[in-house]
Design a protein around this motif. Structure first.
Motif, PDB file in Angstrom:
ATOM      1  N   VAL A  22      -3.782   3.832  -4.379  1.00  0.00           N
ATOM      2  CA  VAL A  22      -2.599   2.968  -4.473  1.00  0.00           C
ATOM      3  C   VAL A  22      -2.491   2.112  -3.217  1.00  0.00           C
ATOM      4  O   VAL A  22      -2.614   2.615  -2.101  1.00  0.00           O
ATOM      5  CB  VAL A  22      -1.317   3.808  -4.654  1.00  0.00           C
ATOM      6  N   LEU A  23      -2.227   0.807  -3.390  1.00  0.00           N
ATOM      7  CA  LEU A  23      -2.073  -0.105  -2.254  1.00  0.00           C
ATOM      8  C   LEU A  23      -0.668  -0.010  -1.661  1.00  0.00           C
ATOM      9  O   LEU A  23       0.322   0.041  -2.392  1.00  0.00           O
ATOM     10  CB  LEU A  23      -2.338  -1.547  -2.686  1.00  0.00           C
ATOM     11  N   HIS A  24      -0.604   0.022  -0.318  1.00  0.00           N
ATOM     12  CA  HIS A  24       0.670   0.057   0.396  1.00  0.00           C
ATOM     13  C   HIS A  24       0.722  -1.113   1.373  1.00  0.00           C
ATOM     14  O   HIS A  24      -0.260  -1.392   2.062  1.00  0.00           O
ATOM     15  CB  HIS A  24       0.808   1.351   1.199  1.00  0.00           C
ATOM     16  N   ASP A  25       1.883  -1.793   1.449  1.00  0.00           N
ATOM     17  CA  ASP A  25       2.097  -2.798   2.488  1.00  0.00           C
ATOM     18  C   ASP A  25       2.231  -2.091   3.833  1.00  0.00           C
ATOM     19  O   ASP A  25       2.999  -1.128   3.960  1.00  0.00           O
ATOM     20  CB  ASP A  25       3.370  -3.601   2.209  1.00  0.00           C
ATOM     21  N   ILE A  26       1.507  -2.575   4.842  1.00  0.00           N
ATOM     22  CA  ILE A  26       1.526  -1.925   6.152  1.00  0.00           C
ATOM     23  C   ILE A  26       2.165  -2.817   7.203  1.00  0.00           C
ATOM     24  O   ILE A  26       3.149  -2.450   7.828  1.00  0.00           O
ATOM     25  CB  ILE A  26       0.095  -1.539   6.585  1.00  0.00           C
ATOM     26  N   TYR A  27       1.598  -3.994   7.422  1.00  0.00           N
ATOM     27  CA  TYR A  27       2.086  -4.898   8.464  1.00  0.00           C
ATOM     28  C   TYR A  27       2.081  -6.332   7.931  1.00  0.00           C
ATOM     29  O   TYR A  27       1.320  -6.680   7.026  1.00  0.00           O
ATOM     30  CB  TYR A  27       1.184  -4.878   9.701  1.00  0.00           C
ATOM     31  N   THR A  28       2.917  -7.148   8.549  1.00  0.00           N
ATOM     32  CA  THR A  28       2.745  -8.598   8.448  1.00  0.00           C
ATOM     33  C   THR A  28       2.480  -9.102   9.863  1.00  0.00           C
ATOM     34  O   THR A  28       3.076  -8.604  10.827  1.00  0.00           O
ATOM     35  CB  THR A  28       3.983  -9.308   7.865  1.00  0.00           C
ATOM     36  N   ILE A  29       1.571 -10.052   9.985  1.00  0.00           N
ATOM     37  CA  ILE A  29       1.257 -10.630  11.291  1.00  0.00           C
ATOM     38  C   ILE A  29       1.405 -12.147  11.191  1.00  0.00           C
ATOM     39  O   ILE A  29       1.297 -12.716  10.100  1.00  0.00           O
ATOM     40  CB  ILE A  29      -0.166 -10.251  11.757  1.00  0.00           C
ATOM     41  N   PRO A  30       1.651 -12.812  12.314  1.00  0.00           N
ATOM     42  CA  PRO A  30       1.801 -14.280  12.267  1.00  0.00           C
ATOM     43  C   PRO A  30       0.535 -14.956  11.735  1.00  0.00           C
ATOM     44  O   PRO A  30      -0.587 -14.487  11.976  1.00  0.00           O
ATOM     45  CB  PRO A  30       2.039 -14.648  13.741  1.00  0.00           C
TER      46      PRO A  30
END
Length: 605
Positions: A259-267
């Motif tokens: 299952v895919l999980h959102d981890i980080y957003t980066i600029p």
């Protein structure tokens, strides 16, 4: 409960916390008395251990909490002597006794902006406190010491918000501080460097993953960010890392237990150098951004060796990179641990020991075929056997095998490679996939001439593999002469052992599985995962194989030669004892290995 200057003022000692455990029935008074005697020695050992642990860097030198000491004693629970009193259990009881909320921190559920947005990393480490959520003017903070009134006052003063505390294990808090602050700081520093015009394109060609302490000691910001990312992926048991550019940011996701999980957003400005770093590590062309590229890297992580396959493709907002992680500990496992039913396992062992024949493993992408093949070849490997594989691409480099990568640009495909390796005196050949008539013909010819050949096909079940070979132009009499076994498989997530609960299947659920209630019974027992912090509240944890093992018996050989259809082949196979994928899944459901929903999901594939 909110934090105020009039916070709890109680002694925080091994004895006081131990008395709470005695009160809740987890320790006996005798065990506690022995623990109090041993506590000073354990505290000194923990202090020494913490000095070399990067997660504890920056904390007060001798600030070992009583909760850590009790956990370090490894005391048996009075409820169950097979259960050890853990740090998590101690904090659960402490929170219950003080009327506070207990939180098992799940890094995947944290917002890194909240974690890092209210006070500095040095303060967080000294205080052993980390923000975990915000709702309006309320800031939820995970703490390790509920009796530190000075901490309450400082948090209130620094943030200007209403502080709502939650107790969490000290080790969990410090790990989040290291990982989240470290990654965030690296990304922020990289963004500032890019704005100043520093060239980040000339990155290191070779890659050795340092430990967390080494990462913190240098200021190579992009390199640090990628190192943190890889460490985090390994800790979370991720199989894939997705780095996806969007319009204004880049999204980092990880696949865990399928299952895919959102981890980080980066600029968005940081995304290109991050991808460039990944490309440099896998020896790809950093300057080429218009066409897809494939590469790989190998690294040591403690006592483990991990292979990572890297794929990049151009998208509308930039290059997307996917890193597929191949851990030898998971890819090369004992056959007994894959999930075969007992009878199928015995049959599988017997057939793969034959000196010749064609053995096929079928299933959709991501169903575990590679793990089954690698584990089987590893079992068969010995100094007396020459094993050669042809793969596209090579999933993991294994010393016991002679592995050949397909290179279509130089006209070295599966079929072409087969012609050459037959001159190399092979005993066992593994062809990554039979996908065209020429490869199918070469595989069959190799099996006819006394070799044991393994390969994969994309079919839904074992029986239809015969029809697929015929579609590829293999004569039925050749199939009947060479094909010895077909294994169809899927991967099912297992019920989390920490939150496993008993339930019963309803009549519609039984009907969907093709089952009827046994006479005299009005319901059928099953299990499900209620959801807890260890499984991220989905009730499922890790995966196991579901297998259908078809032996090509004399009856089936005759039917294949007579070009019988799949229905007739399946009928005879069932008479010979074939356990279908559905039946194998139901057996795992009945034993409490997996859930009804997982069985239905697997059967729908």
């Amino acid at each position: 409960m909110t934090m105020t200057a009039a916070a709890l003022r109680k002694p925080f000692t091994v004895e006081s916390v131990g008395e709470l455990l005695v009160g809740y029935g987890y320790l006996t008074p005798e065990t506690l008395a022995e623990a109090v005697k041993l506590a000073p020695k354990v505290k000194i050992e923990l202090e020494k251990a913490h000095q070399g642990d990067p997660h504890f860097a920056g904390t007060r030198k001798y600030d070992v909490l009583p909760t850590e000491v009790l956990a370090g004693l490894q005391l048996p629970s009075a409820h169950d002597f097979n259960q050890i009193i853990s740090e998590d259990l101690i904090y659960e009881i402490l929170a219950r006794a003080e009327g506070m909320r207990y939180v098992k921190i799940d890094p995947l559920k944290l917002d890194s902006k909240i974690v890092t947005g209210y006070f500095s990393r040095p303060f967080a480490r000294r205080a052993v406190a980390v923000p975990i959520d915000r709702q309006g003017t309320n800031l939820f903070v995970a703490i390790a010491n509920p009796y530190d009134s000075e901490l309450y006052e400082n948090l209130q003063r620094i943030t200007g918000l209403t502080i709502i505390p939650a107790l969490s294990a000290k080790s969990d808090i410090l790990k989040v501080i290291t990982d989240v602050y470290g990654f965030r700081r690296s990304v922020s520093a990289a963004e500032a460097s890019i704005e100043k015009g520093i060239d980040l394109g000339n990155l290191e060609q070779f890659f050795t993953l340092p430990n967390v302490e080494q990462i913190e000691e240098n200021d190579r910001h992009i390199i640090n960010a990628v190192d943190y990312l890889l460490h985090y992926a390994f800790e979370q048991r991720a199989s894939d890392i997705h780095v996806e550019p969007k319009r204004e940011v880049a999204q980092i996701r990880m696949r865990i237990d399928g299952v895919l999980h959102d981890i980080y957003t980066i600029p968005q400005t940081v995304h290109p150098p991050v991808v460039s770093r990944i490309k440099a590590m896998s020896r790809l062309d950093i300057a080429e951004r218009r066409r897809p590229q494939d590469g790989r890297m190998k690294m040591g992580l403690g006592d483990r060796e991990v292979e990572i396959r890297v794929s990049t493709v151009p998208t509308v907002f930039g290059e997307k990179a996917v890193l597929r992680i191949f851990d030898a500990a998971k890819l090369l496992v004992d056959i007994d641990q894959l999930g075969f039913e007992a009878d199928d396992l015995s049959l599988f062992h017997r057939i793969v020991q034959r000196p010749q024949g064609l053995i096929l493993v079928t299933g959709p992408t991501g169903s575990g075929k590679t793990t089954t093949l690698y584990s089987t070849l590893r079992m068969l490997a010995s100094p007396e056997v020459n094993i050669t594989t042809i793969e596209d691409p090579i999933e993991m480099v294994v010393d016991e095998f002679n592995q050949i990568a397909v290179h279509r640009r130089i006209d070295l495909g599966f079929a072409q490679a087969m012609k050459y390796i037959l001159r190399q005196d092979p005993d066992i050949i593994m062809v990554g996939e039979i996908r065209d008539p020429e490869t199918a013909e070469q595989a069959v010819q190799a099996a006819l001439t006394g070799h044991l050949v393994f390969s994969t096909l994309h079919t839904n079940d074992s029986v239809t593999a015969v029809a697929r070979l015929i579609e590829l132009g293999v004569k039925p009499y050749l199939i009947s002469s060479t094909l010895t076994m077909v294994v169809a498989q899927r991967l099912a997530r297992k019920i989390c052992p920490y939150c496993k609960q008993e339930t019963h299947l309803s009549e519609p659920e039984l009907a969907a599985l093709g089952l009827k209630l046994p006479e005299g019974r009005d319901r059928l027992k099953a299990w499900f995962g209620e959801g807890c912090v260890r499984c991220r509240h989905i009730g499922l944890y890790e995966r196991t194989g579901v297998f259908e093992v078809l032996e090509i018996t004399e009856k089936l050989q005759r039917l294949i030669k007579e070009q019988a259809d799949a229905r007739e082949l399946r009928k005879i196979a069932r008479q010979d004892g074939l356990v279908t994928l559905a039946e194998a899944g139901i057996k795992k459901l009945a034993r409490g290995v997996t859930s009804y929903e997982e069985v239905m999901r697997v059967l729908a594939m």
